[in-house]
Design a protein around this motif. Structure first.
Motif, mmCIF file in Angstrom:
data_model
loop_
_atom_site.group_PDB
_atom_site.id
_atom_site.type_symbol
_atom_site.label_atom_id
_atom_site.label_comp_id
_atom_site.label_asym_id
_atom_site.label_seq_id
_atom_site.Cartn_x
_atom_site.Cartn_y
_atom_site.Cartn_z
ATOM 1 N N GLY A 18 51.809 5.743 -39.528
ATOM 2 C CA GLY A 18 51.711 4.384 -38.909
ATOM 3 C C GLY A 18 52.236 4.503 -37.574
ATOM 4 O O GLY A 18 52.033 5.471 -36.710
ATOM 5 N N HIS A 45 47.900 9.399 -35.866
ATOM 6 C CA HIS A 45 48.638 8.436 -37.077
ATOM 7 C C HIS A 45 47.994 8.567 -38.047
ATOM 8 O O HIS A 45 46.682 8.526 -38.217
ATOM 9 C CB HIS A 45 48.695 7.147 -36.389
ATOM 10 C CG HIS A 45 49.381 6.962 -35.186
ATOM 11 N ND1 HIS A 45 50.631 6.465 -35.042
ATOM 12 C CD2 HIS A 45 48.872 6.748 -33.768
ATOM 13 C CE1 HIS A 45 50.988 6.458 -33.681
ATOM 14 N NE2 HIS A 45 50.142 6.637 -32.944
ATOM 15 N N THR A 46 48.608 8.667 -39.211
ATOM 16 C CA THR A 46 48.229 8.500 -40.686
ATOM 17 C C THR A 46 48.074 7.297 -41.075
ATOM 18 O O THR A 46 49.143 6.236 -40.895
ATOM 19 C CB THR A 46 48.876 9.493 -41.725
ATOM 20 O OG1 THR A 46 50.110 9.087 -41.837
ATOM 21 C CG2 THR A 46 48.647 11.119 -41.008
ATOM 22 N N ASP A 47 47.163 6.934 -42.054
ATOM 23 C CA ASP A 47 46.946 5.492 -42.469
ATOM 24 C C ASP A 47 48.391 5.631 -43.823
ATOM 25 O O ASP A 47 48.282 6.544 -44.735
ATOM 26 C CB ASP A 47 45.890 5.295 -43.309
ATOM 27 C CG ASP A 47 45.831 4.250 -44.275
ATOM 28 O OD1 ASP A 47 46.624 3.278 -44.036
ATOM 29 O OD2 ASP A 47 44.744 3.914 -44.832
ATOM 30 N N ARG A 66 45.608 11.266 -47.664
ATOM 31 C CA ARG A 66 46.040 10.825 -46.433
ATOM 32 C C ARG A 66 46.326 11.956 -45.415
ATOM 33 O O ARG A 66 46.015 11.739 -44.303
ATOM 34 C CB ARG A 66 47.306 9.933 -46.655
ATOM 35 C CG ARG A 66 46.903 8.528 -47.646
ATOM 36 C CD ARG A 66 47.921 7.661 -47.724
ATOM 37 N NE ARG A 66 47.686 6.870 -48.507
ATOM 38 C CZ ARG A 66 47.089 5.400 -48.164
ATOM 39 N NH1 ARG A 66 46.711 5.255 -46.879
ATOM 40 N NH2 ARG A 66 46.905 4.617 -49.120
ATOM 41 N N GLU A 69 43.044 13.196 -44.333
ATOM 42 C CA GLU A 69 42.390 12.454 -43.318
ATOM 43 C C GLU A 69 43.086 12.655 -41.963
ATOM 44 O O GLU A 69 42.511 12.688 -40.690
ATOM 45 C CB GLU A 69 42.493 11.031 -43.605
ATOM 46 C CG GLU A 69 41.521 10.890 -44.962
ATOM 47 C CD GLU A 69 41.903 9.398 -45.430
ATOM 48 O OE1 GLU A 69 42.574 8.761 -45.088
ATOM 49 O OE2 GLU A 69 41.174 8.828 -46.442
#
Length: 247
Positions: A18, A45-47, A66, A69
């Motif tokens: 985040g 940034h990861t979700d 996550r 990604e």
């Protein structure tokens, strides 16, 4: 470890959950470069899904899909190592689960990998400390998972203080005064070091002042995460402004 030399072009990639204290990383990169090391710190940034310091939300935040990604977004940035720049969404998996998380990340990344939880373990050992105090932003029940993780690593936690903050977004609003107050309240006379385990907390500019105030080493999440990434690259940086860990 070998010292980084100009022209090496080394890079540590960070997967950061985040948006909260990500601006610590350009500051840390500047301090590393001021110390003479040619090291870049690319960050993606990861979700995070739900922003909550709650075990179920943290397990989802640190889930394999996550992180995968995030690695896809980091690809092509030239990183020779990668660190999951999150403490809570690694230690909540437990000692073995956090190892599995890092091993899977290394497989996906095709390079050495670690997380902030392991950064704390390795940093405590590097300092030669066996007893620590935890000053956490998290609710106490979440902070207790960190204490259990450290115990599994053979580190004694002599005191633990949670602050009850639910979201990383709120933690990211904290400034110098709140950081100093939390660290002071969480210290213990029997602790050889004080640990502040939240990468959502801005600490890059405060480590030296924290150590001066407490009279002992202080490990903060973003400082320790940086050190762990450099360790994976076999690079040592001397930067006293980042505390005893970098001295």
């Amino acid at each position: 470890m070998q010292h980084a030399a100009p022209g090496d072009g080394r890079a540590v990639g960070f997967l950061y959950p985040g948006y909260s204290a990500q601006d610590d990383y350009p500051r840390l990169e500047a301090l590393v470069r001021e110390a003479g090391a040619d090291v870049r710190l690319p960050l993606v940034h990861t979700d995070i899904g739900e922003d909550a310091h709650r075990v179920d939300a943290l397990l989802e935040m640190g889930s394999a899909h996550r992180l995968a990604e995030g690695m896809a977004a980091l690809a092509g940035r030239g990183a020779q190592a990668v660190v999951w720049a999150c403490t809570s969404a690694s230690f909540v998996f437990g000692w073995e689960g956090a190892h599995d998380q890092v091993r899977e990340l290394a497989t996906v990344a095709g390079r050495p990998a670690s997380s902030t939880s392991f950064a704390f373990v390795h940093a405590v050992r590097a300092l030669g400390v066996s007893r620590v105090a935890i000053a956490a932003t998290y609710p106490t029940d979440v902070a207790e998972h960190f204490a259990a993780f450290l115990k599994a690593a053979g580190i004694e936690v002599v005191s633990l203080r949670g602050s009850g903050i639910i979201t990383a977004a709120e933690v990211g609003t904290w400034g110098r005064a709140e950081v100093l107050a939390m660290a002071g309240a969480g210290d213990h006379p029997d602790a050889g070091a004080v640990l502040l385990p939240d990468t959502a907390l801005h600490t890059a500019d405060h480590v030296g002042e924290l150590e001066a105030a407490l009279g002992k080493p202080v490990l903060t999440a973003n400082q320790a995460t940086l050190w762990e990434g450099l360790r994976l690259l076999d690079v040592t940086v001397t930067a006293p402004r980042l505390g005893a860990l970098f001295s």
